[in-house]
Structure formats: structure tokens, C-alpha cells
Design an enzyme around this catalytic site. Structure first.
Site: not given
Ligand code: GAR
Length: 203
Positions: A13, A15, A92-93, A109, A111
Site C-alpha cells: 500500500g 501507492n 494483483m487480480r 491502473n 504498472h
Molecule cells: C506497485 O509497484 C505497482 O506498480 C505494482 O504493484 C506494486 C504495489 O506496491 N502493480 C503491478 O505490478 C500491477 N500489475 P504498493 O502496494 O506498495 O503500492
């Protein structure tokens, strides 16, 4: 008038916290985070929301017989809260058409790579394994493909000679924390227009 934002996240979390910090600084307006939905019971992001007085709803995907049924439960929870914009911040779904069509061009989203390179679950690891010299971050609208929707913002991150995950990952995350709130604010303020694959940003 505020634009009601629902955040979906699965893990740490950071982000989500960056979005909350941006909101506290007034940088998300007219966007306002009204709920966090998490599919993993016990994920740290749940506590991050509770600490900030934001409602955290846990909807475990394992409790549903199909992807569509899970997605419908997400849609119902978001609709009950009159959410207008959905942000996937490390969710992540893979979402089905049931979800995507409920919020057309209203799902953002994040990435950790420069799409269309290195789509999927490990954008950072895949970029390192491939040996690219430049990677980055993409914020895009969701369509029914995997990591394929129109791109709102992108920023490059150079990979240093011999660099590994330990230093690249925090550098990618730092860019995410900066450009995700910016993209969300632009969409919340109605400053984005989609023409085919292109997202036009209006000033
Ligand atoms: C982030 O780096 C995001 O870009 C990635 O998961 C991480 C979550 O970090 N998302 C993906 O890879 C989507 N395919 P966080 O929980 O610390 O925000």
C-alpha cells in the site's frame, strides 16, 4: 463538487499512502478517496487506510466461485459508495469485463514498467531479466486486455550498469508515488479525453 474515488489494492500500500498524502496536500482535488477495497485479508494496506480514517473493505477473492462473481461483488461495493473513479494501486487480480464495463474509462491502473513492455505481475523483475537499459512507470486506463488500455502518464527510469532489484525497485516506486496521484487528479478533474488509444491531457 468532489469526484469520489475508490482504491483497490492487494498488498503493502505505498501507492495508496502516496494517494492519501497527495489528498492531504490538496493535490487530488476534486478527487476524494472514499474507500479502500482489499482482496487479501491481513494485507498491510488495510491498516494504512484505518490509520487515516478511510474505510477499508475486505473482499477476499477466494470466497467467490468465479472471477465474474468476485468482480460483481467489487462493482456492488463501489456502486453502494457512489464511486466514480477506481484506482488500482497494486491490485494483483485480473479483472473481467464485468468490472471493466461497469466503469468504462474510469479505472486507472499503475504498472511498474513502460508498457507495452513487461506487462504482467513482475514488471521490474522482467525488465531486469531482459537486460533493458531503460524501464519506468505507466499509469493507464484499464480495458479488457491485460495491461493494454490507453496510457495517461509514463515516466522513464534508467537502469544503471550492474544495477539489481534492491536499488531499482525503490527508484521505480518513487516515480509511481509521484505520477499516480498526478494522473488521478487529472482524471478526477475531467482533464483527460480518450481518442482511440491516445489520452489527450487538457490544460
Ligand atoms: C506497485 O509497484 C505497482 O506498480 C505494482 O504493484 C506494486 C504495489 O506496491 N502493480 C503491478 O505490478 C500491477 N500489475 P504498493 O502496494 O506498495 O503500492
Amino acid at each position: 463538487m468532489t469526484t469520489r474515488i475508490g482504491v483497490l489494492a492487494s498488498g503493502t500500500g505505498t501507492n495508496f499512502v502516496a494517494l492519501c498524502d497527495a489528498q492531504a496536500r490538496g493535490e487530488l482535488a476534486p478527487g476524494e478517496i472514499v474507500t479502500l477495497i482489499c482482496n487479501r485479508p491481513g494485507a498491510p494496506v488495510i491498516e494504512r487506510a484505518q490509520e487515516r480514517g478511510i474505510e477499508a473493505v475486505v473482499i477476499p477473492h477466494r470466497g467467490y466461485p468465479s472471477r465474474e462473481a468476485f468482480d460483481q461483488a467489487l462493482v456492488d461495493a463501489l456502486r453502494e459508495r457512489n464511486v466514480e473513479i477506481v484506482v488500482l494501486a497494486g491490485f494483483m487480480r485480473i479483472l473481467t469485463a464485468v468490472f471493466v464495463e461497469a466503469f468504462p474509462l474510469r479505472i486507472i491502473n499503475l504498472h511498474p514498467a513502460l508498457l507495452p513492455s513487461f506487462a504482467g505481475t513482475d514488471g521490474i523483475g522482467d525488465a531486469l531479466d531482459y537486460g533493458v537499459k531503460v524501464t519506468g512507470v505507466t499509469v493507464h486506463f484499464i480495458d479488457t486486455g491485460v495491461d493494454t488500455g490507453p496510457i495517461i502518464l509514463q515516466e522513464a527510469v534508467k537502469i544503471a550498469e550492474g544495477e539489481g532489484r534492491e536499488t531499482l525497485e525503490p527508484r521505480v516506486h518513487a516515480v509511481e508515488h509521484r505520477i499516480l496521484p498526478r494522473a488521478v487528479q487529472l482524471v478526477a478533474a475531467g482533464k483527460t479525453r480518450v481518442e482511440g488509444r491516445r489520452v489527450i491531457i487538457e490544460n
